[in-house]
Write an enzyme that holds these catalytic residues in place. Structure first.
Site, mmCIF file in Angstrom:
data_model
loop_
_atom_site.group_PDB
_atom_site.id
_atom_site.type_symbol
_atom_site.label_atom_id
_atom_site.label_comp_id
_atom_site.label_asym_id
_atom_site.label_seq_id
_atom_site.Cartn_x
_atom_site.Cartn_y
_atom_site.Cartn_z
ATOM 1 N N LYS A 18 0.830 -1.218 0.000
ATOM 2 C CA LYS A 18 0.000 0.000 0.000
ATOM 3 C C LYS A 18 0.861 1.264 0.000
ATOM 4 C CE LYS A 18 -2.095 -1.203 3.877
ATOM 5 N NZ LYS A 18 -1.475 -2.499 4.156
ATOM 6 N N ARG A 94 -10.337 -0.196 8.782
ATOM 7 C CA ARG A 94 -9.743 -1.489 9.065
ATOM 8 C C ARG A 94 -10.693 -2.374 9.870
ATOM 9 N NH1 ARG A 94 -4.175 0.012 8.775
ATOM 10 N NH2 ARG A 94 -2.810 -1.762 8.757
ATOM 11 N N ARG A 129 11.713 -5.394 5.261
ATOM 12 C CA ARG A 129 11.391 -3.965 5.107
ATOM 13 C C ARG A 129 12.267 -3.083 5.998
ATOM 14 N NH1 ARG A 129 5.443 -2.092 5.547
ATOM 15 N NH2 ARG A 129 5.461 -3.578 7.261
ATOM 16 N N ARG A 158 10.790 -1.531 11.580
ATOM 17 C CA ARG A 158 9.600 -1.244 12.393
ATOM 18 C C ARG A 158 9.460 -2.273 13.507
ATOM 19 N NH1 ARG A 158 4.613 -0.039 8.365
ATOM 20 N NH2 ARG A 158 3.582 -1.390 9.860
ATOM 21 N N ARG A 169 -0.878 -9.746 12.602
ATOM 22 C CA ARG A 169 -1.459 -8.619 11.835
ATOM 23 C C ARG A 169 -2.196 -9.140 10.601
ATOM 24 N NH1 ARG A 169 3.864 -5.591 10.898
ATOM 25 N NH2 ARG A 169 2.710 -4.365 9.388
HETATM 26 P P1 AP5 Z 1 4.787 -1.486 1.978
HETATM 27 O O1 AP5 Z 1 4.511 -0.639 0.783
HETATM 28 O O2 AP5 Z 1 5.452 -0.883 3.162
HETATM 29 O O3 AP5 Z 1 3.442 -2.262 2.405
HETATM 30 P P2 AP5 Z 1 2.156 -1.761 3.194
HETATM 31 O O4 AP5 Z 1 0.993 -2.460 2.585
HETATM 32 O O5 AP5 Z 1 2.125 -0.266 3.250
HETATM 33 O O6 AP5 Z 1 2.469 -2.416 4.595
HETATM 34 P P3 AP5 Z 1 2.232 -1.970 6.089
HETATM 35 O O7 AP5 Z 1 2.904 -3.034 6.926
HETATM 36 O O8 AP5 Z 1 2.689 -0.558 6.298
HETATM 37 O O9 AP5 Z 1 0.747 -2.086 6.262
HETATM 38 P P4 AP5 Z 1 0.031 -2.288 7.586
HETATM 39 O O10 AP5 Z 1 -1.353 -2.219 7.094
HETATM 40 O O11 AP5 Z 1 0.381 -3.448 8.389
HETATM 41 O O12 AP5 Z 1 0.619 -1.095 8.482
HETATM 42 P P5 AP5 Z 1 0.122 0.374 8.772
HETATM 43 O O13 AP5 Z 1 1.313 1.246 8.753
HETATM 44 O O14 AP5 Z 1 -1.064 0.741 7.965
HETATM 45 O O15 AP5 Z 1 5.644 -2.726 1.459
HETATM 46 C C1 AP5 Z 1 6.122 -3.706 2.349
HETATM 47 C C2 AP5 Z 1 7.536 -4.198 1.915
HETATM 48 O O16 AP5 Z 1 7.434 -4.876 0.657
HETATM 49 C C3 AP5 Z 1 8.538 -3.057 1.698
HETATM 50 O O17 AP5 Z 1 9.799 -3.467 2.121
HETATM 51 C C4 AP5 Z 1 8.506 -2.822 0.193
HETATM 52 O O18 AP5 Z 1 9.725 -2.305 -0.274
HETATM 53 C C5 AP5 Z 1 8.205 -4.216 -0.340
HETATM 54 N N1 AP5 Z 1 7.375 -4.199 -1.562
HETATM 55 C C6 AP5 Z 1 6.306 -3.379 -1.829
HETATM 56 N N2 AP5 Z 1 5.780 -3.649 -3.047
HETATM 57 C C7 AP5 Z 1 6.510 -4.682 -3.563
HETATM 58 C C8 AP5 Z 1 6.444 -5.424 -4.803
HETATM 59 N N3 AP5 Z 1 5.516 -5.168 -5.736
HETATM 60 N N4 AP5 Z 1 7.341 -6.412 -4.986
HETATM 61 C C9 AP5 Z 1 8.285 -6.703 -4.028
HETATM 62 N N5 AP5 Z 1 8.405 -6.024 -2.856
HETATM 63 C C10 AP5 Z 1 7.528 -5.036 -2.617
HETATM 64 O O19 AP5 Z 1 -0.405 0.200 10.283
HETATM 65 C C11 AP5 Z 1 0.474 -0.064 11.345
HETATM 66 C C12 AP5 Z 1 -0.272 -0.212 12.652
HETATM 67 O O20 AP5 Z 1 -0.977 1.008 12.946
HETATM 68 C C13 AP5 Z 1 -1.376 -1.277 12.693
HETATM 69 O O21 AP5 Z 1 -0.866 -2.553 12.974
HETATM 70 C C14 AP5 Z 1 -2.262 -0.735 13.827
HETATM 71 O O22 AP5 Z 1 -1.706 -0.971 15.082
HETATM 72 C C15 AP5 Z 1 -2.230 0.751 13.571
HETATM 73 N N6 AP5 Z 1 -3.309 1.182 12.670
HETATM 74 C C16 AP5 Z 1 -3.173 1.707 11.419
HETATM 75 N N7 AP5 Z 1 -4.376 1.984 10.881
HETATM 76 C C17 AP5 Z 1 -5.300 1.630 11.808
HETATM 77 C C18 AP5 Z 1 -6.722 1.660 11.819
HETATM 78 N N8 AP5 Z 1 -7.428 2.118 10.771
HETATM 79 N N9 AP5 Z 1 -7.349 1.210 12.938
HETATM 80 C C19 AP5 Z 1 -6.667 0.750 13.990
HETATM 81 N N10 AP5 Z 1 -5.317 0.684 14.036
HETATM 82 C C20 AP5 Z 1 -4.633 1.124 12.956
#
Ligand code: AP5
Length: 222
Positions: A18, A94, A129, A158, A169
């Site tokens: 994402k 979410r 990552r 992270r 997760r």
């Molecule tokens: P990346 O682009 O970082 O993936 P992402 O989908 O953004 O992953 P996240 O782990 O950030 O998502 P998440 O939903 O768990 O965390 P969030 O920050 O929202 O890519 C991942 C890796 O793969 C990177 O190394 C990248 O280089 C590589 N990659 C990408 N594309 C690729 C490809 N095509 N091919 C190969 N490699 C690739 O949330 C974190 C925490 O915040 C949650 O756990 C929760 O505690 C809290 N939180 C956030 N939102 C809420 C909500 N709405 N409600 C409650 N709690 C929340």
């Protein structure tokens, strides 16, 4: 006019790409990127009241309570820049409760994009990552290593990217995914996220430009 501004929601399991796709979408479409993960991480590092409440949930890979996140998102969405330039909401909703909160405020995207990636790939992406704390850029030790030694020396992991926490997760994501999708079935577009990032972006790009054309057509009819 703000009626033309694109409203995009992007969803998918942890590490489905994402954040990576959002960087590319913002570059081309100039939307305001609202990532709940990024907003929460900023609150945690500033030591704010919200950050102190959210920290433990996040580090354990659990969802932060709905009311904290919802207040944060709705206030960000109501700012002038988001209304004018359009928005790209990443990581919210979410839970079905969060989706209902947006519905009740009549906040609805033009398109709901879901990135689909197999579980074993998700784990590998999280473990590899790294983040650049200076630019916020996302790297991967194997897939997208940092460009310079200077960046290599400062990238960080992270705290929620351990094997065990990623598994939990992913499970949380799967438990909630269907009930959220059911709110957006008419605008849902599932995309195979297990391809090179440029290829994934090409597909998203063609979807978004189609939506943009359709919106302009609607406005000219009105
Ligand atoms: P990346 O682009 O970082 O993936 P992402 O989908 O953004 O992953 P996240 O782990 O950030 O998502 P998440 O939903 O768990 O965390 P969030 O920050 O929202 O890519 C991942 C890796 O793969 C990177 O190394 C990248 O280089 C590589 N990659 C990408 N594309 C690729 C490809 N095509 N091919 C190969 N490699 C690739 O949330 C974190 C925490 O915040 C949650 O756990 C929760 O505690 C809290 N939180 C956030 N939102 C809420 C909500 N709405 N409600 C409650 N709690 C929340």
């Amino acid at each position: 006019a703000s009626g033309e501004a694109l409203k995009v929601m992007i969803s998918g399991a942890p590490a489905s790409g994402k954040g990576t796709q959002c960087e590319m979408i913002v570059q081309k479409y100039g939307l305001v990127h609202i990532s709940t993960g990024d907003l929460l991480r900023a609150e945690v590092s500033s030591g704010s009241e919200i950050g102190n409440k959210a920290k433990e949930y996040m580090e354990n890979g659990c969802l932060v309570p709905d009311e904290i996140v919802t207040a944060m998102v709705t206030s960000r969405l109501s700012r002038e820049d988001a209304k004018k330039k359009g928005w790209l909401l990443d990581g919210y909703p979410r839970s079905s409760l969060q989706a209902q909160s947006l519905e009740s405020l009549m906040i609805r995207p033009d398109i709901y994009v879901v990135l689909d990636v197999p579980d074993e790939i998700l784990i590998d992406r999280c473990i590899g990552r790294r983040l650049d704390p200076v630019t916020g850029k996302i790297y991967h030790l194997k897939n997208f290593p940092p460009e310079t030694d200077e960046i290599k020396a400062r990238i960080i992991t992270r705290p929620d990217d351990t094997h065990e926490k990623v598994k939990s997760r992913v499970e949380t994501y799967k438990r909630n995914a269907d009930s959220i999708s059911s709110t957006y079935l008419d605008i849902l577009n599932k995309i195979d996220g297990n391809r090179p990032k440029e290829v994934v972006f090409q597909e998203i790009d063609s979807l978004l430009s189609q939506v943009q054309r359709d919106k302009l057509k609607m406005i000219s009819i009105e």
